[in-house]
Scaffold this active site. Structure first.
Site, mmCIF file in Angstrom:
data_model
loop_
_atom_site.group_PDB
_atom_site.id
_atom_site.type_symbol
_atom_site.label_atom_id
_atom_site.label_comp_id
_atom_site.label_asym_id
_atom_site.label_seq_id
_atom_site.Cartn_x
_atom_site.Cartn_y
_atom_site.Cartn_z
ATOM 1 N N ILE A 109 8.476 16.288 4.436
ATOM 2 C CA ILE A 109 8.418 16.442 2.926
ATOM 3 C C ILE A 109 9.025 15.426 2.090
ATOM 4 O O ILE A 109 10.234 15.039 2.191
ATOM 5 C CB ILE A 109 9.282 17.838 2.538
ATOM 6 C CG1 ILE A 109 8.891 19.040 3.487
ATOM 7 C CG2 ILE A 109 9.251 17.893 0.985
ATOM 8 C CD1 ILE A 109 9.941 20.068 3.215
ATOM 9 N N GLU B 52 15.216 22.570 10.040
ATOM 10 C CA GLU B 52 15.770 23.921 9.358
ATOM 11 C C GLU B 52 14.834 24.894 8.827
ATOM 12 O O GLU B 52 14.959 25.863 8.472
ATOM 13 C CB GLU B 52 17.040 23.570 8.488
ATOM 14 C CG GLU B 52 16.544 22.959 7.389
ATOM 15 C CD GLU B 52 16.089 21.436 7.302
ATOM 16 O OE1 GLU B 52 15.937 20.853 8.586
ATOM 17 O OE2 GLU B 52 15.638 21.087 6.319
ATOM 18 N N SER C 187 18.293 11.785 -2.109
ATOM 19 C CA SER C 187 19.277 11.003 -1.360
ATOM 20 C C SER C 187 20.120 10.234 -2.421
ATOM 21 O O SER C 187 21.220 10.121 -2.292
ATOM 22 C CB SER C 187 18.664 9.813 -0.421
ATOM 23 O OG SER C 187 17.790 9.188 -1.011
ATOM 24 N N HIS D 277 12.116 18.178 8.891
ATOM 25 C CA HIS D 277 13.224 19.274 8.654
ATOM 26 C C HIS D 277 13.267 20.285 9.614
ATOM 27 O O HIS D 277 12.476 21.184 9.531
ATOM 28 C CB HIS D 277 12.819 19.803 7.251
ATOM 29 C CG HIS D 277 13.160 18.837 6.074
ATOM 30 N ND1 HIS D 277 14.172 19.130 5.326
ATOM 31 C CD2 HIS D 277 12.160 18.122 5.481
ATOM 32 C CE1 HIS D 277 14.231 18.089 4.376
ATOM 33 N NE2 HIS D 277 12.905 17.572 4.370
ATOM 34 N N CYS E 289 16.061 13.819 6.937
ATOM 35 C CA CYS E 289 15.426 13.404 5.598
ATOM 36 C C CYS E 289 16.394 12.541 4.760
ATOM 37 O O CYS E 289 16.871 11.388 4.952
ATOM 38 C CB CYS E 289 14.657 14.338 5.092
ATOM 39 S SG CYS E 289 13.229 13.862 4.224
ATOM 40 N N GLY F 32 17.162 16.657 0.812
ATOM 41 C CA GLY F 32 17.383 16.949 -0.490
ATOM 42 C C GLY F 32 17.018 15.684 -1.290
ATOM 43 O O GLY F 32 15.845 15.229 -1.159
HETATM 44 N N1 GLN Z 1 12.399 11.738 -0.799
HETATM 45 C C1 GLN Z 1 13.674 12.077 -0.775
HETATM 46 C C2 GLN Z 1 14.661 11.038 -0.900
HETATM 47 O O1 GLN Z 1 14.393 9.980 -0.847
HETATM 48 C C3 GLN Z 1 14.060 12.827 0.623
HETATM 49 C C4 GLN Z 1 13.097 14.270 0.824
HETATM 50 C C5 GLN Z 1 13.934 14.975 1.590
HETATM 51 O O2 GLN Z 1 15.114 15.121 1.920
HETATM 52 N N2 GLN Z 1 12.987 15.974 1.833
HETATM 53 O O3 GLN Z 1 15.907 11.250 -1.075
#
Ligand code: GLN
Length: 203
Positions: free
Chosen positions: A146, A184, A56, A182, A86, A54
């Site tokens: 991602i 999932e 962070s 990811h 992630c 998500g």
């Molecule tokens: N770029 C997001 C972050 O730094 C992490 C991206 C992700 O969880 N897909 O929180």
């Protein structure tokens, strides 16, 4: 049908790709096996926890707003198996390279790695790569990256389970698993299975 003896797996449900992780766990353990973790009491009902991807910084703020930071840290320090992906991995990390001009999350500091956020490009530069993972049979895992963090350093005690592009992308330190990608999103549950099986939650 849920049975009382079946393990229940929590998914930190504050923000991010919660439904996708919940669906992956249900495909492995069956319906009724997932507990959305939104409050400290939820942490006491689960035998393992998934920390989804998500954003962070948002996740960090919500942990504080919901009073979850200290109880979560305590549960993880107490050995609760956790699979962090992630943004979830960023939250667990012991060290974060400061983002240029950006606001960074306050991490839990439990997983002995140093990470740099957003190191594999922007959202539009997301990609899937075949990653060989230790302990995973059936060929390389289709790993979706991602806006992924890069693991810059792993400290002693952290096992590297797989690499991509010259950096670790899957690590494990006892009960704590961290992935920069990811699993999932791949409709391939081998990693969820491996995690659950390693902690005795799946035969
Ligand atoms: N770029 C997001 C972050 O730094 C992490 C991206 C992700 O969880 N897909 O929180």
């Amino acid at each position: 049908m849920s049975s009382p003896s079946r393990p229940r797996v929590g998914v930190l449900a504050l923000q991010g790709d919660v439904p996708e992780h919940a669906a992956a766990v249900e495909r492995v353990l069956g319906e009724g096996s997932v507990v959305p973790v939104l409050a400290p009491a939820d942490l006491l009902r689960v035998s393992a926890l998934l920390l989804p991807g998500g954003e962070s910084t948002t996740l960090s703020r919500l942990l504080d707003e919901e009073g979850l930071r200290a109880p979560l840290k305590e549960r993880l320090e107490g050995g609760l198996p956790a699979l962090a992906t992630c943004a979830g991995l960023i939250l667990l990390a012991r060290e974060l390279e400061p983002s240029p001009g950006g606001r960074d999350p306050v991490t839990l500091g439990l997983l002995s790695v140093k990470v740099r956020r957003n190191d594999y490009g922007r959202q539009v530069e997301s990609f899937e790569a075949p990653v060989d993972l230790q302990g995973l049979s059936g060929g390389p895992f289709p790993a979706a990256f991602i806006r992924a963090p890069r693991i810059l350093r792993v400290d002693p005690g952290v096992e590297v389970l797989g690499h991509w592009d010259g950096s670790p992308v899957a690590v494990r330190q006892g009960n704590l698993w961290g992935l920069t990608f990811h699993p999932e999103l791949s409709s391939d549950e081998r990693l969820h299975r491996l995690f659950l099986r390693s902690h005795g939650l799946l035969p």
